[in-house]
Design a protein around this motif. Structure first.
Motif, PDB file in Angstrom:
ATOM      1  N   UNK A 230     -38.872   0.078  56.292  1.00 24.77           N
ATOM      2  CA  UNK A 230     -38.208  -0.517  55.135  1.00 24.77           C
ATOM      3  C   UNK A 230     -36.689  -0.407  55.220  1.00 24.77           C
ATOM      4  N   UNK A 231     -36.185   0.647  55.884  1.00 28.06           N
ATOM      5  CA  UNK A 231     -34.751   0.759  56.105  1.00 28.06           C
ATOM      6  C   UNK A 231     -33.988   1.574  55.091  1.00 28.06           C
ATOM      7  N   UNK A 232     -34.653   2.123  54.072  1.00 27.74           N
ATOM      8  CA  UNK A 232     -33.939   2.932  53.086  1.00 27.74           C
ATOM      9  C   UNK A 232     -33.882   4.391  53.533  1.00 27.74           C
ATOM     10  N   UNK A 233     -33.031   5.180  52.857  1.00 31.33           N
ATOM     11  CA  UNK A 233     -32.898   6.612  53.160  1.00 31.33           C
ATOM     12  C   UNK A 233     -32.956   7.414  51.866  1.00 31.33           C
ATOM     13  N   UNK A 234     -33.482   8.653  51.960  1.00 31.29           N
ATOM     14  CA  UNK A 234     -33.524   9.570  50.820  1.00 31.29           C
ATOM     15  C   UNK A 234     -32.993  10.919  51.286  1.00 31.29           C
ATOM     16  N   UNK A 235     -31.968  11.432  50.595  1.00 33.76           N
ATOM     17  CA  UNK A 235     -31.370  12.713  50.953  1.00 33.76           C
ATOM     18  C   UNK A 235     -31.407  13.654  49.749  1.00 33.76           C
ATOM     19  N   UNK A 236     -31.723  14.913  50.007  1.00 34.17           N
ATOM     20  CA  UNK A 236     -31.657  15.927  48.966  1.00 34.17           C
ATOM     21  C   UNK A 236     -30.230  16.172  48.535  1.00 34.17           C
ATOM     22  N   UNK A 237     -30.079  16.743  47.338  1.00 31.43           N
ATOM     23  CA  UNK A 237     -28.748  16.923  46.772  1.00 31.43           C
ATOM     24  C   UNK A 237     -27.846  17.766  47.669  1.00 31.43           C
ATOM     25  N   UNK A 238     -28.351  18.864  48.218  1.00 29.59           N
ATOM     26  CA  UNK A 238     -27.516  19.796  48.965  1.00 29.59           C
ATOM     27  C   UNK A 238     -26.886  19.163  50.204  1.00 29.59           C
ATOM     28  N   UNK A 239     -27.607  18.227  50.859  1.00 29.29           N
ATOM     29  CA  UNK A 239     -27.126  17.640  52.107  1.00 29.29           C
ATOM     30  C   UNK A 239     -26.686  16.186  51.949  1.00 29.29           C
ATOM     31  N   UNK A 240     -26.594  15.715  50.709  1.00 34.27           N
ATOM     32  CA  UNK A 240     -26.258  14.312  50.468  1.00 34.27           C
ATOM     33  C   UNK A 240     -24.888  13.943  51.009  1.00 34.27           C
ATOM     34  N   UNK A 241     -23.870  14.715  50.688  1.00 34.63           N
ATOM     35  CA  UNK A 241     -22.513  14.353  51.064  1.00 34.63           C
ATOM     36  C   UNK A 241     -22.358  14.306  52.583  1.00 34.63           C
ATOM     37  N   UNK A 242     -22.928  15.276  53.277  1.00 33.84           N
ATOM     38  CA  UNK A 242     -22.837  15.316  54.738  1.00 33.84           C
ATOM     39  C   UNK A 242     -23.563  14.134  55.367  1.00 33.84           C
ATOM     40  N   UNK A 243     -24.760  13.822  54.896  1.00 31.18           N
ATOM     41  CA  UNK A 243     -25.535  12.726  55.481  1.00 31.18           C
ATOM     42  C   UNK A 243     -24.942  11.360  55.155  1.00 31.18           C
TER      43      UNK A 243
END
Length: 697
Positions: free
Chosen positions: A434-447
């Protein structure tokens, strides 16, 4: 709906509701017996207490009731309880008082069942063949059980062996090549006890859309093995040890971009639970508990045409807890229960960058005071310390007043909380198809920065630096009810509830990728509330005929959305005129997957001459919102709902050889209702034949 209208509604429901929820009148030999309010439960207070003395809503379901209905898995029995709704979000879970499945704690013998890979605990993992009873506490129980108990607690209590030698062999076979086989054996003396249990549960799978050539649910075979032993060192000291092992192998096969992929998925969990109880005196008793549980999944999927690997995942969770509890009987009517403990949780998974861990400690205390044999007060609280989110204190105050032998009033106020889980803090997942991404709050900014550096981000919608630190969700809950027994053969219960939830964790689109898909993460929403009324009634018409049923009215709303609707700031497009119009209050559907109305009814009959038992049940779930069609962010159109539906279940059984041998036929969803688009856990009409043999010596 305000408190006054809820109160009026609750009184009107008494006359139309029928169900055995808090009081189960069960078959005793060739007649119907009725002394359910004398039943002793432990989940609500962590101590033995009669239901009639509890100031909080509780449901008990006996093993006999489960057997008489021909049920073998946890999801089957919970689906027929007033106020509970099954949901199929990443597994089959249960919704309680308007809360999602992730807010209900599932226990076996008082210890948590782990394995919530996506928030929902898969209920069919748990077999009903070796249990004594199920206790369901509605409303926040964080004051005793901590996180994940914000909606309530479901405690599955396994059998305690009878003195001597006993055992049971049972089997059920039916639709979709479903087979359930169990062997249960136990031995008990004055000082020693042992019980062992083995279950095999398999299914050939089924397809709600056969034209696709793929199955909606894949074939699987699951094994459950349990052992439970106890030894009484003296009149004051007992040791008990429990083991549980579960193994499930599933043959997955589905389509990806018009190509078939297949492989094997494995699921395993193991738990070890020793406990030592010592009675220092009649006034002082201590229990030392240790609990270790692991949960693992593995999946390897390949393209069938080229045998090229398509996807390979794993999930490995560990949970360790030590706890000491002390009960102090200060007077015959005053008991203080207190305890402290520490727990350590870990998770390793394909979707996490490395091994994640949580450390936490807690202490709780509860005072149970019975005044003048009419007035019972329970007050207590729990303090949780955590290495990631801030400390939490969860108080509770509950009281009951017995007006007379026929009427008891109940009231409680409590605070619940739910900690952010590993997924919400550390998830790192990108869907290759599908091409979407999901990141947890702690690592969101880095990813997100990494995707920007790689040129994959076209627009940032929310700057991660502006998001507040993800906090634990919390709620204040209020329950007011009445427990009535106007005549010996009639029991009625009404409960009015309200839950105000702060910091509800939700997902939001943080950025848009160059492929047009979103980057999602988690954040705390402002506030939501759930409120409603539950009512149930059981009536024993004769020694052989019992009727019962229940109904729930529920409102579950996001406070900000509801304010927008009330103030005329929520809009939709009129399908006839194509003009933009304000959403009416009556059109707002509230939170997704919540039904405003649910109801059930049942009838149980015993033909004394032949010994044939008949059970017929009806369960209704009203329509509920499932999607946002007009893009205004709320549920307000008829096309955004799943239509309401009814399920009819039944069973007929006959016993032989002094009730040791039972032959049973069951039919679930007799009218064959399906909804292939939204309700994958309903495979249509299910027919089973079962045979069981038990003995004791």
């Amino acid at each position: 709906m305000n408190s006054a209208s809820l109160y009026i509604l609750s009184l009107s429901l008494i006359s139309i509701s029928l169900h055995a929820q808090q009081a189960n009148i069960i078959f005793e030999g060739d007649t119907l017996g009725s002394n359910p309010l004398q039943e002793v439960v432990v989940t609500a207070t962590r101590t033995d207490k009669k239901i009639e003395e509890l100031p909080i809503p509780i449901t008990t379901i006996t093993s006999k009731e489960i057997k008489d209905r021909g049920m073998v898995r946890l999801n089957e029995i919970l689906a027929e309880q007033t106020g509970l709704a099954l949901v199929g979000d990443h597994g089959t879970g249960v919704q309680m008082q308007g809360f999602d499945a992730q807010y209900t704690m599932i226990l076996i013998d008082g210890e948590p069942v782990i394995g919530r890979t996506s928030g929902t605990l898969e209920l069919p993992r748990i077999t009903m063949s070796n249990i004594d009873r199920i206790e369901i506490v509605k409303g926040p129980s964080s004051s005793l059980y901590g996180s994940e108990a914000m909606a309530g607690v479901i405690n599955i209590i396994t059998k305690t062996p009878k003195k001597g030698l006993s055992g049971e062999l049972s089997t059920r076979y039916g639709t979709n090549e479903s087979a359930d086989v169990s062997i249960d054996a136990a031995f008990r003396t004055d000082k020693f006890s042992f019980s062992g249990f083995v279950n095999r549960f398999s299914n050939g799978g089924y397809s709600l859309m056969p034209e696709t050539g793929f199955q909606t649910v894949a074939p699987f075979a699951a094994y459950t093995i349990t052992g439970k032993t106890g030894y009484q060192f003296s009149e004051k000291t007992d040791l008990n040890v429990s083991l549980r092992y579960y193994d499930n192998s599933q043959d997955d096969r589905y389509a990806v971009e018009s190509r078939a992929v297949s492989g094997v998925g494995l699921q395993r969990d193991f738990s070890f639970f020793p406990s030592l109880t010592h009675r220092f005196s009649d006034a002082h008793t201590s229990m030392l508990r240790f609990y270790r549980a692991t949960y693992k999944t593995e999946s390897s999927i390949s393209y069938e045409d080229t045998e090229e690997l398509y996807d390979e995942t794993f999930f490995d969770q560990g949970f360790t807890r030590g706890e000491i509890q002390h009960d102090y009987t200060m007077r015959s009517n005053l008991v203080l229960t207190s305890g402290l403990g520490a727990q350590y949780e870990t998770v390793e998974a394909t979707r996490y960058d490395d091994k994640k861990s949580f450390n936490s400690g807690y202490a709780y205390a509860q005072l149970d005071w019975k005044l003048l044999d009419r007035f019972n007060i329970i007050a207590g609280g729990r303090y949780d310390m955590h290495n990631v989110y801030k400390s939490q204190f969860s108080p509770k105050l509950a009281a009951s007043y017995r007006l007379n032998k026929k009427i008891t009033f109940l009231a409680s106020a409590s605070r619940g909380y739910k900690a952010p889980d590993f997924r919400q803090l550390y998830l790192n997942f990108s869907n290759a198809v599908a091409g979407y991404s999901v990141f947890g709050y702690e690592d969101l900014q880095e990813n997100l920065q990494r995707l920007q550096d790689e040129g994959q981000i076209s627009e940032v919608l929310i700057d991660p630096s502006t998001l507040s630190k993800l906090n634990a969700e919390s709620s204040w809950a209020y329950n007011i009810g009445v427990r009535m027994r106007p005549v010996d053969n009639l029991i009625a219960n009404v409960n009015i509830f309200r839950n105000d939830v702060d910091n509800l964790i939700s997902t939001a689109s943080i950025a848009i990728k160059t492929n047009g898909q979103s980057v999602f993460s988690y954040f705390n929403r402002n506030a939501v509330f759930t409120q409603g009324t539950e009512a149930d009634l059981t009536y024993l018409l004769s020694n052989t005929l019992e009727i019962g049923g229940g109904i729930q009215y529920l409102e579950a709303k996001d406070v900000d959305e509801w304010n927008m609707v009330k103030e005329g700031r929520a809009y939709t497009r009129d399908p006839e005129t194509s003009q933009t119009v304000a959403v009416k209050r009556s059109e707002y559907g509230g939170l997704l997957s919540r039904s405003k109305y649910m109801a059930n009814a049942r009838i149980s009959y015993l033909e004394t001459r032949s010994g044939i038992r008949l059970s017929l049940r009806w369960n209704y779930r009203g329509r509920y919102g499932i999607r946002d069609v007009d893009g205004n962010g709320i549920i307000n159109l008829d096309s955004e709902y799943v239509k309401g539906y009814s399920l009819f279940n039944g069973s007929i059984s006959k016993s032989f050889l002094n009730n040791n041998l039972r032959l049973q036929f069951t039919a679930d969803n007799m009218l064959g209702f399906t909804n292939e688009e939204y309700i994958s856990y309903l495979p249509g009409r299910l027919l089973y034949a079962g045979l069981s043999y038990s003995f004791s010596k």
